[in-house]
Write a protein that holds these residues in place. Structure first.
Motif, PDB file in Angstrom:
ATOM      1  N   GLY A  29       0.751  -1.320   0.021  1.00 26.96           N
ATOM      2  CA  GLY A  29      -0.007   0.029   0.093  1.00 26.96           C
ATOM      3  C   GLY A  29       0.821   1.407  -0.084  1.00 26.96           C
ATOM      4  O   GLY A  29       1.965   1.090  -0.329  1.00 26.96           O
ATOM      5  N   PHE A  30       0.151   2.334   0.294  1.00 31.66           N
ATOM      6  CA  PHE A  30       1.164   3.712   0.481  1.00 31.66           C
ATOM      7  C   PHE A  30       2.216   3.646   1.493  1.00 31.66           C
ATOM      8  O   PHE A  30       3.000   4.425   1.279  1.00 31.66           O
ATOM      9  N   VAL A  31       1.925   2.824   2.460  1.00 30.16           N
ATOM     10  CA  VAL A  31       2.982   2.539   3.505  1.00 30.16           C
ATOM     11  C   VAL A  31       4.063   2.233   2.995  1.00 30.16           C
ATOM     12  O   VAL A  31       5.359   2.546   3.342  1.00 30.16           O
ATOM     13  N   GLY A  32       4.079   1.136   2.199  1.00 28.21           N
ATOM     14  CA  GLY A  32       5.328   0.527   1.545  1.00 28.21           C
ATOM     15  C   GLY A  32       5.842   1.649   0.391  1.00 28.21           C
ATOM     16  O   GLY A  32       7.009   1.489   0.109  1.00 28.21           O
ATOM     17  N   ARG A  62      -5.484   0.328   1.223  1.00 32.41           N
ATOM     18  CA  ARG A  62      -4.510   0.238   2.010  1.00 32.41           C
ATOM     19  C   ARG A  62      -3.201  -0.651   1.635  1.00 32.41           C
ATOM     20  O   ARG A  62      -2.077  -0.625   2.119  1.00 32.41           O
ATOM     21  N   GLY A  63      -3.589  -1.409   0.738  1.00 31.34           N
ATOM     22  CA  GLY A  63      -2.648  -2.454   0.052  1.00 31.34           C
ATOM     23  C   GLY A  63      -3.403  -3.808  -0.401  1.00 31.34           C
ATOM     24  O   GLY A  63      -4.636  -3.511  -0.660  1.00 31.34           O
ATOM     25  N   GLU A  64      -2.621  -4.717  -0.366  1.00 29.88           N
ATOM     26  CA  GLU A  64      -3.369  -6.103  -0.564  1.00 29.88           C
ATOM     27  C   GLU A  64      -4.179  -6.828   0.284  1.00 29.88           C
ATOM     28  O   GLU A  64      -3.580  -7.518   1.284  1.00 29.88           O
ATOM     29  N   GLY A  97       9.846   3.243  -0.675  1.00 32.34           N
ATOM     30  CA  GLY A  97      10.417   2.609  -1.737  1.00 32.34           C
ATOM     31  C   GLY A  97      10.171   1.088  -2.033  1.00 32.34           C
ATOM     32  O   GLY A  97      10.791   0.422  -2.894  1.00 32.34           O
ATOM     33  N   ARG A  98       8.938   0.563  -1.441  1.00 30.24           N
ATOM     34  CA  ARG A  98       8.553  -0.764  -1.834  1.00 30.24           C
ATOM     35  C   ARG A  98       7.187  -0.595  -2.795  1.00 30.24           C
ATOM     36  O   ARG A  98       6.126  -0.325  -2.190  1.00 30.24           O
ATOM     37  N   GLY A  99       7.545  -0.684  -4.100  1.00 33.81           N
ATOM     38  CA  GLY A  99       6.345  -0.432  -5.197  1.00 33.81           C
ATOM     39  C   GLY A  99       5.518  -1.327  -5.225  1.00 33.81           C
ATOM     40  O   GLY A  99       4.912  -1.410  -6.346  1.00 33.81           O
ATOM     41  N   HIS A 100       5.191  -2.337  -4.472  1.00 27.90           N
ATOM     42  CA  HIS A 100       4.470  -3.536  -4.815  1.00 27.90           C
ATOM     43  C   HIS A 100       2.776  -3.136  -4.715  1.00 27.90           C
ATOM     44  O   HIS A 100       2.407  -2.332  -4.020  1.00 27.90           O
ATOM     45  N   ARG A 114      -0.419   9.377  -1.611  1.00 27.65           N
ATOM     46  CA  ARG A 114      -1.785   9.303  -1.839  1.00 27.65           C
ATOM     47  C   ARG A 114      -2.085  10.458  -2.775  1.00 27.65           C
ATOM     48  O   ARG A 114      -3.382   9.858  -3.489  1.00 27.65           O
ATOM     49  N   PHE A 115      -1.802  11.424  -2.676  1.00 21.08           N
ATOM     50  CA  PHE A 115      -2.263  12.525  -3.829  1.00 21.08           C
ATOM     51  C   PHE A 115      -1.982  11.636  -5.156  1.00 21.08           C
ATOM     52  O   PHE A 115      -2.804  11.883  -5.975  1.00 21.08           O
TER      53      PHE A 115
END
Lengths: 178, 505
Positions: free
Chosen positions: B361-364, B446-448, B368-371, B404-405
């Motif tokens: 998600g945006f936390v990653g 949030r992510g996966e 630098g983790r673009g999954h 997020r933007f």
């Protein structure tokens, strides 16, 4: 350069607030009338200060999203003197969402005890009524009224901001009858 | 060891038939031990871990090839070797598995209860033989910080404003936070227990309410898992409608959270501005699909209702004005130095930690983790769309807001593309009456989100596990706040905005 905040403020000054412009289509139960009636009654009973503490006793967070929406400029609950506060000790009303989980049961009871009298408890959402689709789980007590006395239910999954406003009006009627 | 791929390694185990779309392999004790050894060095990330009465499952992804597979291990003695020592992100999952299913993670140092607060009618309620509740009152031994002038600040579970319940224990020296420890589980509703034996429509309703703000993503992952298990082919138009709903949800959540982060830095005008934008999306949802959050609109086999031509036109109109207002919000954020003063270099999460925990998600992406599950493994309609996934490396509150933007802007672009390229046709098909096991993946804001289920031929759910991305993000919040001041905790917390309900299940 004109700072962006000045641009935004100027635009709102010229065009008026979102509250007017983006009000929902007029209908007998429209948010304007509803909100006005709510404002009058709140003032008559409690001056201009009805304070609500929201307690999430196990919801999925859907109800919280719509409560946030009621606070936004479009519905703008605060213009009627009804506001959300951070502590139960400042609150007249506890707005409880979710099926009450066993892990939240004691916290909910303690929050109610920390709220000064006179206080009213509103259960919000279908889960708050009877546990909704989570009823019957080992980890769920049930609806809010299974744990603390409830003055009013606001139905919906989740209730729309308009339903929340309508619910708070119904609460004030209940309060008047008491 | 080292060069072997995930599928090569797992093929040493026994392949389980009827698991779709990715394979599942049963490993014996030796195989499970080897898996842990490989996880020490291999670039395989854990997507989810869950249990049954006497079996443990872990979904893995080979980061090099993108291959996904599930590894299972039968543990009839109700003990399994813990993965938490090599993958710290699953420590809390394994503690939760012990609380709910009664399987003991062997080798895990942290053996405190996680979801069980000592208030359920039985201990290990979903185990083959649940135990009587303990007579002892619940005491949770928080980790300690020792030193001169340290004090504790306990917060919660009823805390802050309109927010879900959780407990935060701060150890502070003056203003600075030395250690933060979370205690969650207050929202535990026993969802996995409710799903066992539930008919499909009831299960879909429950999974849609695992985390209300990601309801579209959960419904989508659940529907994809059911469709994989039954071999159901969803009509093309349904995929595109699902995509529109998912992106609407992403935009609504991102704009609101941006506003909330700024509000926590006492910049309330942004919350108002973004609140108006969010309401525009929710009203559009209501008009287009009949529910403000699009709950229960994505169902196994398709979507529950179609979008009219007038709806498409109305949406295009909304998108035009929306993009401009979002850009104004961005300019306001970027050009307000007092706001940047609070967000820049606050709450930094190191890239190495993000990788160790496999946070998405945006936390990653802010570290630098673009999954992104829309890219890998990808699913319709995203496999036919070009999209950019914004990645920054600063890892602070500011980076998470900027990601997020960028994501919100990208979503507007994607919705526009989807509306123009959406094919005509049916939007729902009946499900084949077959049994099977399936796994579905969807990218929430949030992510996966991962949903795994085993379905009986009568379409009764035998076992279903919904996995929230917050499992891998909550522990990082503890790391992010360290060394910051207490007053910056709301900023950090909101910039993560982890789900309580999705995590507590």
């Amino acid at each position: 350069m004109i700072p962006p905040i000045a641009k935004i403020l100027a635009r709102h000054l010229l065009k008026g607030p979102h509250t007017m412009k983006d009000a929902p289509r007029p209908d007998p139960n429209g948010v304007e009338e509803l909100a006005e009636a709510l404002g009058r009654r709140a003032r008559a009973r409690l001056g201009r200060s009805l304070s609500i503490r929201e307690v999430d006793a196990g919801s999925c967070n859907g109800c919280e999203l719509e409560i946030h929406a009621v606070n936004h400029p479009i519905y703008d609950l605060e213009r009627f003197g009804i506001r959300f506060v951070a502590s139960p000790r400042h609150a007249d009303v506890l707005l409880v969402t979710g099926p009450v989980t066993r892990n939240m049961e004691e916290a909910l009871r303690r929050t109610v005890e920390a709220t000064p009298e006179p206080r009213w408890i509103v259960a919000m959402g279908d889960c708050g009524k009877d546990g909704g689709c989570f009823a019957g789980s080992y980890a769920v007590v049930g609806g809010v009224s299974d744990v603390v006395p409830v003055d009013l239910h606001i139905p919906g999954c989740p209730p729309s901001p308009r339903q929340i406003l309508a619910g708070l009006l119904a609460l004030l009627e209940t309060v008047d009858q008491k | 060891m080292g060069d072997i791929t995930l599928l090569e390694f797992l093929s040493l185990g026994r392949r389980v038939e009827g698991h779709r779309p990715w394979p599942r392999f049963a490993l014996d004790l030796r195989g499970w031990r080897q898996l842990i050894d490989h996880l020490r060095v291999a670039e395989w990330s854990v997507m989810a871990e869950w249990a049954e009465r006497s079996e443990i499952h872990v979904a893995l992804r080979d980061e090099a090839s993108g291959d996904i597979a599930v590894a299972s291990h039968r543990c009839d003695d109700r003990r399994f070797l813990a993965l938490g020592n090599v993958r710290p992100g699953v420590i809390r999952i394994e503690r939760a598995i012990h609380d709910v299913w009664g399987l003991t993670p062997v080798g895990l140092e942290d053996r405190r209860h996680w979801l069980d607060h000592g208030r359920w009618p039985s201990r290990m309620p979903l185990a083959a033989q649940p135990m009587a509740p303990s007579a002892e009152p619940d005491r949770y031994p928080f980790l300690q910080a020792v030193g001169d002038g340290l004090h504790q600040i306990p917060v919660g579970p009823v805390h802050a404003g309109v927010i879900e319940p959780g407990h935060f224990r701060f150890h502070c020296q003056g203003e600075a936070v030395v250690r933060l420890e979370q205690r969650l589980g207050y929202q535990h509703k026993g969802i996995e227990g409710l799903l066992q034996g539930a008919p499909l429509d009831k299960a879909a309703r429950i999974v849609a309410r695992v985390s209300g703000d990601s309801t579209v993503a959960y419904s989508l992952a659940f529907a994809r898992a059911v469709e994989a298990a039954t071999g159901c082919e969803v009509p093309a138009r349904a995929h595109w409608l699902r995509g529109v709903m998912a992106e609407m949800e992403r935009v609504a959540n991102h704009v609101f959270d941006i506003g909330a982060v700024c509000n926590d830095a006492a910049f309330a005008v942004m919350l108002s501005h973004m609140g108006v934008l969010r309401e525009k999306v929710l009203r559009a949802n209501d008009v287009l699909f009949g529910h403000r959050l699009n709950m229960d609109r994505i169902v196994p086999g398709g979507v529950s209702l179609d979008l009219s031509d007038e709806g498409v036109e109305a949406l295009k109109h909304l998108l035009y004005g929306f993009g401009k207002l979002l850009e104004q919000g961005y300019q306001l954020y970027e050009n307000t130095p007092s706001l940047s003063d609070r967000t820049v270099s606050t709450g930094i999460v190191q890239t190495s930690l993000i990788h160790r925990f496999g946070a998405g998600g945006f936390v990653g992406r802010a570290s630098g983790r673009g999954h992104d599950a829309r890219e890998t493994p990808s699913y319709p309609p995203y496999d036919k769309l070009d999209m950019t996934v914004p990645v920054l490396t600063e890892g602070d509150v500011n980076a998470r807001v900027l990601v997020r933007f960028a994501e919100a802007k990208e979503s507007l672009h994607l919705i526009n593309r989807m509306l123009h390229e959406m094919p005509e046709g049916a939007v729902r098909v009946p499900l084949p009456e077959v049994a099977g096991e399936g796994m579905g993946v969807a990218e929430s804001f949030r992510g996966e989100v991962v949903v795994w289920l085993r379905l009986g031929a009568d379409h009764v759910v035998e076992r279903c596990h919904p996995h929230d991305p917050s499992w891998f993000q909550w522990p990082l919040l503890e790391a992010a706040i360290e060394g910051n001041i207490v007053a910056d905790f709301p900023l950090c917390n909101k910039s993560f905005n982890c789900s309580y309900s999705g995590h507590d299940l």
